[in-house]
Motif scaffolding. Structure first.
Motif, mmCIF file in Angstrom:
data_model
loop_
_atom_site.group_PDB
_atom_site.id
_atom_site.type_symbol
_atom_site.label_atom_id
_atom_site.label_comp_id
_atom_site.label_asym_id
_atom_site.label_seq_id
_atom_site.Cartn_x
_atom_site.Cartn_y
_atom_site.Cartn_z
ATOM 1 N N ARG A 95 -11.206 0.818 -1.103
ATOM 2 C CA ARG A 95 -11.695 -0.409 -1.031
ATOM 3 C C ARG A 95 -10.737 -1.200 -0.126
ATOM 4 N NH1 ARG A 95 -11.923 0.088 -6.678
ATOM 5 N NH2 ARG A 95 -10.057 -0.769 -7.043
ATOM 6 N N ALA A 96 -9.322 -0.623 -0.382
ATOM 7 C CA ALA A 96 -8.414 -1.201 0.830
ATOM 8 C C ALA A 96 -8.685 -0.901 2.333
ATOM 9 C CB ALA A 96 -6.863 -0.602 0.604
ATOM 10 N N ARG A 116 1.514 2.855 -3.418
ATOM 11 C CA ARG A 116 0.384 3.195 -4.064
ATOM 12 C C ARG A 116 0.034 4.641 -3.527
ATOM 13 N NH1 ARG A 116 -3.181 -2.609 -3.565
ATOM 14 N NH2 ARG A 116 -1.879 -3.532 -5.354
ATOM 15 N N ARG A 130 -10.747 5.589 -5.104
ATOM 16 C CA ARG A 130 -11.635 4.354 -4.743
ATOM 17 C C ARG A 130 -10.606 3.067 -4.346
ATOM 18 N NH1 ARG A 130 -14.023 6.588 -9.351
ATOM 19 N NH2 ARG A 130 -13.256 4.977 -10.838
ATOM 20 N N ARG A 131 -9.732 3.055 -5.147
ATOM 21 C CA ARG A 131 -8.889 1.863 -4.828
ATOM 22 C C ARG A 131 -8.394 2.078 -3.294
ATOM 23 N NH1 ARG A 131 -4.882 0.105 -3.274
ATOM 24 N NH2 ARG A 131 -4.062 2.456 -2.815
ATOM 25 N N GLU A 162 0.852 -1.244 -0.074
ATOM 26 C CA GLU A 162 0.128 0.157 -0.134
ATOM 27 C C GLU A 162 0.839 1.332 -0.016
ATOM 28 O OE1 GLU A 162 -3.141 0.094 -0.618
ATOM 29 O OE2 GLU A 162 -3.391 -1.824 -0.608
ATOM 30 N N GLY A 191 -10.307 7.122 -9.563
ATOM 31 C CA GLY A 191 -9.780 6.073 -9.238
ATOM 32 C C GLY A 191 -8.761 5.458 -8.188
ATOM 33 N N SER A 192 -7.725 6.395 -8.117
ATOM 34 C CA SER A 192 -6.775 6.045 -6.841
ATOM 35 C C SER A 192 -7.525 6.124 -5.653
ATOM 36 C CB SER A 192 -5.864 7.031 -7.189
ATOM 37 O OG SER A 192 -4.958 6.697 -8.292
#
Length: 406
Positions: free
Chosen positions: A43-44, A27, A39-40, A24, A36-37
């Protein structure tokens, strides 16, 4: 490599946590962002929330991420106190055990000094276990005036496990919410938030193989709590602040790993603990085990008092030969103080100053126990000599001062 016997202070990173953390950290993305980043990252965070909830016996919506156990304790104790008092100004009494971690103890004392809290300190027995009769008496006195009860799940110094279910039963019968600092218990013994009936529970990442700087307050969905800090409204508007995605993922990975192997690993560590206890008793017959026996204590905790020596002296002498332990007591401005936990259990100050805590964890081995038992007799003998020399020196100093001209 030193022999590390201070897992109650912090634990080495679990491989699963390290993998999640490094993944992580490589990222980018704020979990509150909509692209998008973001939302990713969200999610994590939510995957981590679900994993942590499963490990703690809670619903995912009950997990409020914090910077650690201390923040979770502050948020729970202050937030419950303020919310309950706002509903009814009579609710100023706080019932708190005498053996709490300073994260709770100092928070309660702050409420007493600054927010008009009427603190009632709940006593413990000689093993550090809460006196349920004293709790029942306080609850019966005037339940309408009580803001909350706060009692830790297991003690960080002597390892004694508290009767949480019975505490909750008594408090809820009086209409009073209960918070528990479960930082030491979570990941070591079965901890079931839903099954316990608790209203709030604090846990921490670095005690279970996760990173330092992340924890959670497990908060019942119907429980009202006043925020301590304000901002973006994250975490149910209870704890504002940008979430640390990498640490949350690592915390969750450590919790998932610990929960998945809890019974077997607890049994393994308890076996090491019992061997350590018997070995210490054989090596130093004068040493006294403190805390509850057997299954009544945390599997990795072995806390002793060693007569005739200072705990700090013994700690440093063990450290010199590569064995790392703890006194389990506070030290302020370089001045060692006897443990408030041991004093609450009825020990005198001199006895309490000889404390030494050995705590085991997921990397502990038979070789670690062997190293301690090999090093302890000589370290203890030298610590006793240092203690006796200091005692004689203080007597001589006092005598010189008494005989000095006024």
């Amino acid at each position: 490599m030193p022999v590390y016997l201070d897992h109650a202070a912090t634990t080495p990173l679990a491989p699963e946590a390290l993998a999640a953390l490094t993944r992580e950290l490589a990222r980018t993305g704020n979990p509150s962002s909509l692209h998008g980043s973001g939302r990713r990252a969200r999610r994590a965070v939510e995957d981590g929330r679900e994993a942590l909830a499963a490990a703690a016996g809670a619903h995912p919506s009950e997990i409020i991420f914090t910077s650690g156990g201390t923040e979770a304790d502050n948020l729970a104790v202050k937030g419950l106190y303020w919310a309950r008092r706002a509903e009814d100004p009579r609710r100023t009494r706080v019932l708190c055990s005498t053996v709490e971690h300073h994260a709770v103890l100092d928070t309660v004392e702050w409420l007493e000094r600054h927010e008009g809290a009427d603190v009632r300190w709940l006593p413990v027995d000689a093993e550090g276990v809460l006196d349920l009769a004293a709790l029942a008496a306080e609850l019966a006195e005037d339940p309408a005036s009580i803001a909350l009860v706060t009692v830790m799940w297991a003690n960080n110094e002597v390892g004694s496990i508290q009767p949480v279910a019975e505490i909750v039963r008594l408090a809820h019968a009086a209409g009073v919410p209960v918070h528990s600092d479960a930082v030491q218990a979570f990941g070591s013994v079965p901890v079931d938030f839903r099954g316990s009936g608790l209203d709030a529970m604090s846990i921490s990442g670095h005690k279970i193989g996760g990173p330092v700087g992340v924890g959670a307050l497990v908060l019942g969905r119907a429980v009202k709590l006043t925020p301590v800090q304000h901002g973006g409204g994250q975490e149910r508007d209870v704890r504002s602040g940008t979430l640390d995605t990498a640490s949350i993922a690592a915390f969750a990975a450590a919790a998932e790993a610990a929960a998945g192997n809890l019974a077997a690993e607890s049994a393994r560590i308890a076996g090491l603990r019992d061997r350590l206890i018997e070995g210490v008793r054989a090596a130093v017959p004068d040493a006294v085990l403190r805390g509850a026996p057997g299954v009544g204590r945390l599997p990795g905790n072995a806390h002793f008092t060693f007569p005739g020596c200072e705990g700090d002296s013994l700690l440093f002498l063990l450290d010199l030969v590569g064995v790392e332990s703890s006194t389990g007591s506070a030290c302020t401005a370089g001045v060692p103080r006897p443990s408030h936990v041991l004093l609450a259990m009825g020990l005198d100050e001199e006895t309490a100053r000889g404390a030494q805590r050995f705590t085991l964890g997921h990397l502990s081995s038979e070789a670690d126990v062997d190293a301690l038992l090999a090093a302890l007799p000589d370290a203890y003998a030298r610590a006793r000599l240092a203690g006796m020399a200091g005692h004689v020196s203080s007597i001589q100093t006092a005598g010189t001062q008494a005989g000095a001209p006024g």
